[in-house]
Design a protein around this motif. Structure first.
Motif, short mmCIF file in Angstrom:
data_model
loop_
_atom_site.label_atom_id
_atom_site.label_comp_id
_atom_site.label_asym_id
_atom_site.label_seq_id
_atom_site.Cartn_x
_atom_site.Cartn_y
_atom_site.Cartn_z
N UNK A 112 0.84 -1.20 0.00
CA UNK A 112 0.00 0.00 0.00
C UNK A 112 0.88 1.25 0.00
N UNK A 113 0.47 2.25 -0.79
CA UNK A 113 1.26 3.47 -0.84
C UNK A 113 2.69 3.17 -1.24
N UNK A 114 3.64 3.80 -0.59
CA UNK A 114 5.06 3.50 -0.79
C UNK A 114 5.51 2.68 0.41
N UNK A 121 0.89 3.30 5.22
CA UNK A 121 1.36 4.59 4.74
C UNK A 121 0.49 5.01 3.56
N UNK A 122 0.15 6.29 3.53
CA UNK A 122 -0.66 6.81 2.42
C UNK A 122 -0.05 8.11 1.93
N UNK A 152 -9.98 -1.99 4.22
CA UNK A 152 -10.34 -0.61 4.51
C UNK A 152 -9.37 0.36 3.83
N UNK A 153 -8.11 0.00 3.80
CA UNK A 153 -7.13 0.85 3.11
C UNK A 153 -7.49 0.95 1.63
N UNK A 154 -7.81 -0.18 1.02
CA UNK A 154 -8.14 -0.19 -0.41
C UNK A 154 -9.35 0.68 -0.70
N UNK A 194 -3.78 3.27 -4.54
CA UNK A 194 -2.47 3.07 -3.88
C UNK A 194 -2.22 1.63 -3.48
N UNK A 195 -3.10 0.73 -3.88
CA UNK A 195 -2.87 -0.70 -3.58
C UNK A 195 -2.31 -1.38 -4.82
N UNK A 196 -1.61 -2.49 -4.63
CA UNK A 196 -0.93 -3.19 -5.72
C UNK A 196 -1.92 -4.10 -6.48
#
Length: 297
Positions: free
Chosen positions: A127-129, A236-237, A277-279, A285-287
């Motif tokens: 996620x993110x970098x 991280x976002x 939830x991040x997605x 920002x997800x792979x």
């Protein structure tokens, strides 16, 4: 012959990344994003995987977005390109400003968990970098041991390992990782693992992930139950201005089910919920280019 190939490959990567490293940050990020967009058009196989993955999660109702899958997939490639440019700067020793500007929220959660003297087990995703996540945490908060797959190219692997160590991090390679992880946690140290990629059936359990069945690693639950180490989500976002924020969430409570298999399954679902939830919050920002649902479809 293979040795020569590895040396040439490493030299090519080092030279290729040099312009990203020496350009001013904003220009470098823009160049990285453009490179990501170029890959979107050239790397047909991964582009199609990303678009199909996004389309499927929309159809299941797990992902609600206003933009078409193709746009989210393109932005995903763009994020990967920007991340590459940032990591290039850091690897060349020119990215101090990038790490310095990373905001870290929830450090008190980490300190509370570490105070239990059982180590801390972080989990995150692609996620993110995510490389910046570990480097910034290692430099600004505490050393961390990362579970990672060794690169096939030993010279490239040595280079990556050297940079990670420079920022206070140690690499634990997946092969034989269990013993090393247990040792680190026993010494009240911090370890980190990525949990959002498909694993072999013998390494995981099947859960619902973004509305579809997916093989998911059971390692965090198994290790946490064996060591009683606190398990913490960390993500991280990227902000609109190109800055980064790391969120260290409170310790996740493990399942209280008496049946160990059922408890492990419930833990794995709980951990994966944070990835989901991040997605939903940061879909680009997800792979997406990884075949997350393979072997379970």
């Amino acid at each position: 012959m293979k040795k020569i190939k590895w040396i040439l490959e490493t030299a090519f990567i080092v030279i290729f990344l040099l312009p990203f490293a020496i350009l001013p940050l904003k220009i470098s990020q823009k160049a990285g994003e453009s490179f990501g967009f170029l890959l979107f058009h050239l790397w047909k196989k991964r582009r199609e995987i990303a678009i199909e993955n996004i389309r499927k999660t929309i159809l299941t109702g797990a992902l609600k977005i206003s933009e078409p899958p193709e746009i989210i997939a393109k932005k995903c490639f763009g994020n990967l390109g920007i991340s590459l440019s940032e990591v290039a700067k850091i690897y060349y020793g020119l990215g101090g400003n990038i790490i310095e500007k990373v905001k870290i929220l929830g450090i008190e959660n980490y300190k509370n968990s570490l105070a239990k003297n059982k180590g801390v087990f972080f989990f995150t995703g692609h996620c993110g970098n995510w490389e910046l996540l570990s480097l910034a945490f290692g430099l600004k908060v505490s050393n961390i041991s990362l579970v990672a797959r060794a690169q096939n190219n030993p010279y490239l692997n040595q280079l990556i390992e050297k940079v990670r160590a420079k920022y206070g991090n140690r690499v634990i390679y997946k092969k034989g990782a269990l013993k090393a992880l247990l040792s680190e946690l026993k010494g009240n140290k911090t370890v980190g693992i990525l949990i959002d990629q498909a694993v072999l059936p013998e390494e995981g359990v099947i859960i619902d992930f973004m509305g579809m069945k997916a093989w998911t690693t059971k390692a965090p639950s198994l290790i946490a139950r064996r060591t009683s180490s606190p398990v913490m989500p960390a993500f991280i976002s990227r902000g609109r201005d190109g800055s980064h924020t790391i969120n260290l969430y409170p310790e996740v409570e493990l399942s209280k089910k008496e049946n160990q298999e059922e408890a492990m399954l419930e833990d794995t679902k709980t951990f994966s919920y944070y990835i989901e939830e991040y997605i939903r919050q940061h879909p680009a920002e997800w792979l997406w280019i990884h075949r997350r649902w393979k072997r379970a479809e």
